[in-house]
Design an enzyme around this catalytic site. Structure first.
Site, short mmCIF file in Angstrom:
data_model
loop_
_atom_site.label_atom_id
_atom_site.label_comp_id
_atom_site.label_asym_id
_atom_site.label_seq_id
_atom_site.Cartn_x
_atom_site.Cartn_y
_atom_site.Cartn_z
CG HIS A 46 -150.40 -44.05 34.68
ND1 HIS A 46 -150.20 -43.35 33.51
CD2 HIS A 46 -151.36 -44.98 34.39
CE1 HIS A 46 -150.99 -43.82 32.57
NE2 HIS A 46 -151.70 -44.81 33.07
CG HIS B 84 -150.16 -46.63 26.44
ND1 HIS B 84 -149.89 -47.90 25.98
CD2 HIS B 84 -150.64 -46.81 27.69
CE1 HIS B 84 -150.20 -48.80 26.90
NE2 HIS B 84 -150.66 -48.16 27.94
#
Length: 764
Positions: free
Chosen positions: A60, A111
């Site tokens: 990420h 997200h």
């Protein structure tokens, strides 16, 4: 009360205990990555250093599987693409010069995994995080958008996720006082168990107010301000979005971050006053990886060092260990670099807005990031090795064997309507299907007009916001992607996503100028997923070059899968454009009687991957529509000039659902019907009624033109080499859409079918 926390694992202890086993695998690090950290440090890492490296080297945060391919966006930049680019990739958000001394900054991020685990907070903090990226550039946030993908609409778990995600988005955005001006919502079983929540934010600033995230100037103070640090989201997005969830394995579901939009609203105003007073030298938001990210990135970007005392961090939970403080992803926090002479003024502004702050340390000139806790040094690293020089993988990328069979399975074999009645039934089936149905049950939860500068919002093709009240200068932005196209051909699918977003912005009369992307893919350790990603990036990079607009930044989201089932490749593309006066905006629907309807572009029999193939036949196969970027560029130029001269009163791009969807949505927008004749179109482009109505050929737009502008508009199309076909006229009296010689649809009946699908499923 005595402190029950364990004694810190210091540099000295680490040097004396090289044999100590450490839980690197539980933190998401591979064995070879752990060994590389030991090699870099010349010893085992302390627990604090291990925490930092684990979150900063996560997929990420480090982009370790995608860096190799993302370089294409920079390598293929041309002078034309850089003409208006003020800040490109590598900063918190891209910045475009829009003229008159104004700049616009925008970015889209994912997200996804947090929004499956805890939909409300996952989506809410997704909005909060992307807004802080905008704040950190020195801008005032002025709008948000979202691109949402859920599982099958009739799956029992979809209800939980839809209500949670839409509730979280509306709660956070509405409380912040930011208009939500558009986006898209898709239902598809490919996203079952792995919804996608992509949030975009836009901010405006004067050129002189631009700020970058770097720490320079030895002796300058490092200040953490905003909310206190808590135990929510420890290692959250950085680990949660960086690996698979394996049954019986170590947990990869840490607590999802908890957002407080009212704290963020105050933080926005505090930051803007700090900028106005020139009280900060550099600033960084705290999102994924928290303090680990902010300290290492600020120091690395500034080519400096930094000394931090972790004991000075204000905590909500006094039992947090040093490692937890470093990894916490608590929301509504910022880190600033402040000159000592300006510290008192900085503190006065924070006190005014009742924003808590603490001085954690200072910038040094030694090129090292050192962090102490409990009086001992627990981190001593070169910040570049944490934030910049992480692992870069060249993962196996192979075209899957099933791709040929998928592409060979063309929709040409599917049966077409054999009667006018059947064609009418198919029209209703498409317009009431989940992905073409009215999504106002969702979008009505969002405030579109707060701040008073929204010029266009959903259901228009793109959102538009006024920047300057004096001149009317504004921007338009659209988020788009068709994952079905990308499943058929990732390269062409990504180019199609860009073309659609570009066309949507052009339809409003704005000139497209920049791109932000959110590249959502499955497990990069699966070779065909890596091939899909590589193809999509190349397709998007090449298409940007041809259109002459740069990728200014974005996000990569991997490990989007449920078990062994990978999501469709979903490269969501946001395009931002500029319009010199929002009073010249073009809405997506017509409002007046007797205006002429023109179809711009050429229609081909392109039904592979279409809504028609999906809804009518439950079929996915063949190849996606051809992308003609030269035609898209000509079309955008036409619409910009048509808006400038006031020649077009409405415009709607043709994409999912084809001409049928465009006519229906154009009529429903303001409740004004239309009479449509397809015979000339069918004869000229050699397509049947099914293709004329439902083909998803790109490079097309439906426009309404006042009769008095007819000759001038057609002449402008001819001069630019854009095919133009008159297909009808607006008709307010009939309150219906009449496809001449085919079928007629009363608007009331269509509106009921169009509105009921999502509203009845989730509205109770």
């Amino acid at each position: 009360m005595t402190d029950q926390r364990p004694a810190p694992d210091s540099i000295e202890i680490a040097a004396r205990t090289p044999e100590r086993e450490q839980p690197y695998a539980e933190l998401g690090l591979k064995h070879d990555e752990y060994e590389r950290i030991r090699e870099i440090l010349g010893r085992r890492p302390t627990s604090g250093e291990l925490a930092m490296y684990s979150v900063m080297w996560s997929e990420h945060c480090s982009y370790k599987s995608s860096k190799k391919y993302l370089r294409a966006f920079g390598q293929k930049v041309t002078p034309e693409m850089q003409r208006h680019l003020m800040v490109g990739m590598g900063e918190n958000a891209g910045v475009i010069d829009v003229g008159e001394g104004w700049a616009v900054t925008f970015k889209v991020e994912s997200h996804n995994s947090p929004s499956f685990v805890e939909p409300f907070q996952g989506a809410a903090t997704g909005v909060g995080g992307i807004v802080r990226d905008i704040i950190s550039m020195g801008a005032r946030p002025v709008a948000v958008m979202d691109a949402l993908r859920f599982g099958a609409i009739d799956h029992p778990d979809t209800d939980r996720i839809v209500h949670g995600v839409t509730g979280g988005i509306s709660f956070y955005g509405n409380c912040l006082g930011l208009p939500n001006i558009g986006g898209e919502t898709v239902f598809d079983k490919a996203y079952q168990g792995n919804p996608l929540v992509n949030a975009l934010a836009v901010g405006v600033l004067r050129h002189e107010d631009l700020h970058l995230a770097s720490a320079t100037g030895a002796g300058n103070k490092v200040v953490l301000f905003g909310a206190r640090t808590g135990g929510d989201g420890i290692g959250g997005a950085s680990i949660l979005a960086s690996d698979t969830f394996t049954e019986g394995g170590p947990t990869k579901r840490p607590a999802v971050q908890v957002g407080d939009p009212f704290a963020e609203k105050v933080l926005i105003e505090c930051c803007l006053e700090l900028y106005a007073g020139e009280l900060v030298n550099g600033i960084q938001d705290l999102g994924a990886a928290g303090i680990s990210c902010a300290t290492s990135e600020l120091a690395a970007n500034g080519g400096s060092g930094m000394n931090i005392e972790l004991d000075h961090v204000l905590l909500r939970d006094p039992t947090l260990t040093a490692e937890e403080i470093l990894m916490s992803e608590s929301q509504e926090r910022m880190m600033a670099v402040v000159e000592p002479s300006k510290l008192a003024a900085f503190q006065e502004v924070c006190d005014k807005w009742e924003v808590e702050y603490s001085v954690l340390g200072e910038v040094t000139g030694d090129g090292r990031l050192t962090i102490t806790h409990g009086g001992v040094t627990i981190v001593d690293v070169d910040p570049s090795t944490v934030a910049v020089d992480g692992p870069v993988y060249d993962r196996p990328a192979e075209r899957p064997e099933w791709q040929d069979d998928l592409q060979a399975d063309s929709s040409s074999k599917l049966s077409r309507a054999s009667s006018k009645e059947e064609l009418r039934e198919q029209f209703f089936s498409l317009l009431s299907s989940p992905n073409l149905a009215d999504s106002s049950w969702i979008t009505e939860q969002y405030d579109h007009y707060v701040m008073g500068n929204t010029a266009l919002a959903t259901p228009d093709d793109a959102g538009m916001v006024r920047i300057d009240e004096r001149s009317g200068l504004g921007f338009a932005v659209s988020l788009d992607c068709n994952g079905r196209y990308s499943q058929l051909d990732p390269r062409v699918g990504a180019a199609n996503a860009l073309a659609e977003a570009y066309r949507n912005v052009a339809a409003t009369g704005a000139t497209p100028m920049g791109v932000s992307d959110c590249l959502n893919f499955g497990n990069p350790e699966v070779p065909f997923v890596m091939w899909q990603f590589a193809e999509a990036v190349e397709g998007l990079a090449d298409a940007c070059v041809e259109l002459g607009i740069p990728v200014t930044g974005g996000n990569v989201s991997f490990y989007n899968q449920s078990g062994e089932n990978q999501i469709h490749p979903t490269p969501v593309v946001g395009v931002l454009g500029v319009i010199d006066d929002v009073d010249r905006r073009i809405p997506s629907g017509w409002q007046d009687e007797g205006q002429l309807l023109y179809l711009l572009g050429t229609t081909r029999d392109e039904l592979d991957g279409s809504a028609w193939a999906d809804v009518i036949h439950d079929h996915l196969g063949g190849v996606p529509p051809e992308v003609d970027l030269a035609a898209e560029k000509r079309l955008a130029g036409l619409m910009s000039n048509a808006a400038l001269e006031g020649l077009v009163s409405a415009a709607h791009d043709l994409s999912e659902g084809g001409l049928a969807a465009a006519v229906a949505e154009g009529a429903l927008r303001f409740g004004v019907g239309a009479r449509v004749v397809l015979s000339e179109l069918m004869e000229r482009d050699r397509v049947d009624a099914t293709a004329a109505l439902f083909s998803e050929t790109g490079g097309r737009m439906l426009v309404a033109v006042p009769r008095e502008e007819d000759v001038k508009f057609v002449g402008m199309c001819d001069a630019r080499g854009i095919p133009v076909t008159r297909i009808g006229v607006t008709d307010a009296e009939s309150r219906a859409i009449e496809f001449q010689d085919l079928f007629t649809v009363p608007l009331a009946e269509l509106r009921e079918a169009h509105r009921s699908t999502i509203r009845e499923r989730f509205g109770a």
